[in-house]
Design an enzyme around this catalytic site. Structure first.
Site, mmCIF file in Angstrom:
data_model
loop_
_atom_site.group_PDB
_atom_site.id
_atom_site.type_symbol
_atom_site.label_atom_id
_atom_site.label_comp_id
_atom_site.label_asym_id
_atom_site.label_seq_id
_atom_site.Cartn_x
_atom_site.Cartn_y
_atom_site.Cartn_z
ATOM 1 N N ASN A 130 0.825 -1.211 0.000
ATOM 2 C CA ASN A 130 0.000 0.000 0.000
ATOM 3 C C ASN A 130 0.854 1.253 0.000
ATOM 4 O O ASN A 130 1.963 1.277 0.530
ATOM 5 C CB ASN A 130 -0.969 -0.010 1.197
ATOM 6 C CG ASN A 130 -0.396 0.678 2.421
ATOM 7 O OD1 ASN A 130 -0.442 1.918 2.532
ATOM 8 N ND2 ASN A 130 0.180 -0.088 3.340
ATOM 9 N N PHE A 158 -1.702 8.176 4.393
ATOM 10 C CA PHE A 158 -2.447 8.806 5.498
ATOM 11 C C PHE A 158 -3.700 9.550 5.021
ATOM 12 O O PHE A 158 -3.927 10.724 5.383
ATOM 13 C CB PHE A 158 -1.565 9.797 6.284
ATOM 14 C CG PHE A 158 -0.430 9.183 7.052
ATOM 15 C CD1 PHE A 158 -0.360 7.812 7.262
ATOM 16 C CD2 PHE A 158 0.585 9.979 7.599
ATOM 17 C CE1 PHE A 158 0.688 7.238 7.971
ATOM 18 C CE2 PHE A 158 1.629 9.424 8.319
ATOM 19 C CZ PHE A 158 1.681 8.068 8.501
ATOM 20 N N SER A 161 5.854 4.994 8.735
ATOM 21 C CA SER A 161 5.222 4.651 7.458
ATOM 22 C C SER A 161 6.116 5.129 6.317
ATOM 23 O O SER A 161 6.690 6.214 6.394
ATOM 24 C CB SER A 161 3.858 5.323 7.329
ATOM 25 O OG SER A 161 2.936 4.689 8.171
ATOM 26 N N ASN A 192 5.125 5.990 3.360
ATOM 27 C CA ASN A 192 4.379 6.665 2.293
ATOM 28 C C ASN A 192 4.191 8.171 2.476
ATOM 29 O O ASN A 192 3.462 8.795 1.723
ATOM 30 C CB ASN A 192 3.015 5.989 2.121
ATOM 31 C CG ASN A 192 3.177 4.522 1.771
ATOM 32 O OD1 ASN A 192 4.040 4.178 0.968
ATOM 33 N ND2 ASN A 192 2.393 3.663 2.389
ATOM 34 N N THR A 193 4.822 8.734 3.509
ATOM 35 C CA THR A 193 4.852 10.194 3.651
ATOM 36 C C THR A 193 6.312 10.600 3.490
ATOM 37 O O THR A 193 7.145 10.198 4.309
ATOM 38 C CB THR A 193 4.307 10.621 5.031
ATOM 39 O OG1 THR A 193 2.914 10.292 5.093
ATOM 40 C CG2 THR A 193 4.475 12.112 5.273
ATOM 41 N N LYS A 246 5.871 3.745 17.248
ATOM 42 C CA LYS A 246 5.804 2.651 16.270
ATOM 43 C C LYS A 246 7.074 2.634 15.421
ATOM 44 O O LYS A 246 7.431 3.651 14.816
ATOM 45 C CB LYS A 246 4.561 2.801 15.384
ATOM 46 C CG LYS A 246 4.356 1.596 14.462
ATOM 47 C CD LYS A 246 2.959 1.578 13.883
ATOM 48 C CE LYS A 246 2.748 0.382 12.974
ATOM 49 N NZ LYS A 246 1.380 0.304 12.482
ATOM 50 N N ASN A 249 5.954 -1.628 11.504
ATOM 51 C CA ASN A 249 5.203 -1.147 10.340
ATOM 52 C C ASN A 249 5.554 -1.966 9.088
ATOM 53 O O ASN A 249 6.250 -2.979 9.185
ATOM 54 C CB ASN A 249 5.520 0.341 10.146
ATOM 55 C CG ASN A 249 4.299 1.112 9.691
ATOM 56 O OD1 ASN A 249 3.598 0.669 8.784
ATOM 57 N ND2 ASN A 249 4.034 2.255 10.301
HETATM 58 C C1 FMN Z 1 -3.618 -0.796 3.708
HETATM 59 C C2 FMN Z 1 -2.763 -0.550 4.920
HETATM 60 C C3 FMN Z 1 -2.752 0.717 5.497
HETATM 61 C C4 FMN Z 1 -1.971 0.969 6.609
HETATM 62 N N1 FMN Z 1 -2.006 2.209 7.184
HETATM 63 C C5 FMN Z 1 -1.294 2.455 8.311
HETATM 64 C C6 FMN Z 1 -1.372 3.708 8.952
HETATM 65 O O1 FMN Z 1 -2.094 4.625 8.531
HETATM 66 N N2 FMN Z 1 -0.617 3.900 10.063
HETATM 67 C C7 FMN Z 1 0.176 2.925 10.597
HETATM 68 O O2 FMN Z 1 0.822 3.135 11.635
HETATM 69 N N3 FMN Z 1 0.258 1.700 10.020
HETATM 70 C C8 FMN Z 1 -0.466 1.453 8.894
HETATM 71 N N4 FMN Z 1 -0.391 0.207 8.312
HETATM 72 C C9 FMN Z 1 0.508 -0.815 8.880
HETATM 73 C C10 FMN Z 1 -0.217 -1.776 9.822
HETATM 74 O O3 FMN Z 1 -0.743 -1.068 10.924
HETATM 75 C C11 FMN Z 1 0.730 -2.899 10.324
HETATM 76 O O4 FMN Z 1 1.761 -2.301 11.073
HETATM 77 C C12 FMN Z 1 1.341 -3.694 9.192
HETATM 78 O O5 FMN Z 1 0.410 -3.916 8.153
HETATM 79 C C13 FMN Z 1 1.893 -5.052 9.661
HETATM 80 O O6 FMN Z 1 0.868 -5.899 10.125
HETATM 81 P P1 FMN Z 1 0.220 -7.077 9.191
HETATM 82 O O7 FMN Z 1 1.372 -7.833 8.576
HETATM 83 O O8 FMN Z 1 -0.608 -7.884 10.136
HETATM 84 O O9 FMN Z 1 -0.590 -6.398 8.155
HETATM 85 C C14 FMN Z 1 -1.163 -0.065 7.172
HETATM 86 C C15 FMN Z 1 -1.186 -1.335 6.588
HETATM 87 C C16 FMN Z 1 -1.967 -1.591 5.486
HETATM 88 C C17 FMN Z 1 -1.967 -2.981 4.890
#
Ligand code: FMN
Length: 335
Positions: free
Chosen positions: A104, A108, A167, A169-170, A210, A239
């Site tokens: 992704n 934000f 993250s 993406n910023t 985080k 993350n």
């Molecule tokens: C579509 C998507 C959007 C995400 N957006 C955020 C976010 O806005 N802020 C954040 O701290 N982590 C974000 N994450 C990261 C998740 O909170 C998590 O840390 C990460 O996906 C690892 O967990 P998983 O393997 O169970 O998905 C996002 C993940 C995905 C897949």
């Protein structure tokens, strides 16, 4: 995977990922609407335990009832920024089924802290973390002001905060995850939370930082050396990754999709080692939340054995369906 979810997933995976997300959250929000309530002013914050929904699924706190209705023990809402923002251009959410992963670059997209505050005034009883970050157009020097405003405003509603500088993406965000830069900021965030909590006559909600798995060895060592004295009450690890090295999806396809963070299965390798390292340096009482490719009971047990107090999932919910929550929770009941 649940028997109902298997055929449903085949259908959902034929449709664009972000459309499916919006549609399902919208339907589930209506379905679980009755779970909303008005929290008492001054309610004590509760620590996250058990199985949580990771940040990014509930971008807008009006959807918190979805996390409660699905059966999570806690949820992180956000990432929220000072001002509302639309995020990156679509498409920005991709499934990598060969890797049981998601890529992704949402960037934000969120309603901003003020709209979030209004929704938080009527929210379900689920333990709720507020994940806060930096707006796309916010200069680095304004990071502290933005985060302080967020914690001051949302302290009455938060069970805990998570500061997300991890993250990918910023632009420039990860560069702010720097001990020298964060030291004073975190102390002043603690003061801001304490002042707001005094005003609202409730205990101070804890604040977690985080991290992400892409820190180079020297930066990781510096992080471990700094964390014990930092003004944080815990850590969320971690993350998404910008690494593409562990992927089975053909390289041409991955290149075609472009930039973003990968979540799910590729994050699992090495997670327990990182958790053990964090647990070894964190003083007693600091909270550690594990996230990254957790999708089955053994992994919950491994994360807990490595020192995690709670786990969070996101990608497993997409690949396994909501029944995964109960399966993971049973791993906690029978260690
Ligand atoms: C579509 C998507 C959007 C995400 N957006 C955020 C976010 O806005 N802020 C954040 O701290 N982590 C974000 N994450 C990261 C998740 O909170 C998590 O840390 C990460 O996906 C690892 O967990 P998983 O393997 O169970 O998905 C996002 C993940 C995905 C897949």
């Amino acid at each position: 995977m649940g028997r109902i979810y298997a055929p449903l997933r085949r259908l959902l995976f034929l449709l664009p990922a972000e459309f499916v997300h919006r549609f399902s959250v919208g339907v589930l929000r209506c379905f679980f609407r009755a779970l909303r309530r008005t929290p008492r002013i001054g309610e004590a914050p509760r620590l996250p335990r058990g199985i949580g929904l990771a940040a990014g699924f509930v971008k807008h706190p009006r959807d918190l009832a979805v996390a409660a209705g699905l059966g999570f023990d806690f949820v992180e809402a956000g990432t929220l920024t000072r001002y509302p923002q639309g995020g990156n251009p679509q498409p920005r959410l991709f499934r990598l089924p060969l890797d049981r992963a998601i890529l992704n670059r949402m960037g934000f997209n969120n309603p901003g802290i003020h709209a979030a505050d209004a929704s938080l005034r009527r929210r379900p009883g689920i333990v709720t973390g507020i994940n806060i970050g930096k707006g796309k157009r916010t200069p680095a020097v304004a990071l502290e002001a933005e985060l302080r405003e967020a914690v001051a405003l949302l302290t009455p509603a938060a069970d805990f905060f998570v500061v997300n500088l991890s993250s990918p993406n910023t632009p420039g965000l990860r560069a702010l995850l720097e001990p020298a830069l964060l030291d004073g900021v975190l102390v002043r965030l603690r003061d801001a939370r304490a002042a707001a909590a005094r005003f609202w006559q409730r205990p101070v909600p804890p604040l977690l930082l985080k991290l992400h798995p892409d820190l180079e060895p020297a930066a990781w060592a510096a992080m471990l050396a700094w964390l014990p004295g930092a003004a944080v009450d815990g850590v969320v690890f971690g993350n998404t990754t910008v690494s593409r090295s562990a992927l089975r999806t053909p390289a041409v396809r991955v290149a075609e999709i472009g930039a973003g963070g990968v979540s799910g299965e590729p994050l699992w390798a090495g997670l327990d080692e990182r958790l053990r390292a964090l647990r070894a340096v964190l003083p007693a009482g600091r909270h550690l939340i594990a996230a990254g490719g957790i999708d089955r009971p053994e992994r919950v047990r491994t994360a807990i054995a490595a020192g995690a107090d709670a786990v969070e999932i996101y990608t497993a919910l997409i690949y396994e369906g909501p029944s995964v929550i109960g399966r993971l929770r049973r791993a906690l009941a029978r260690p």
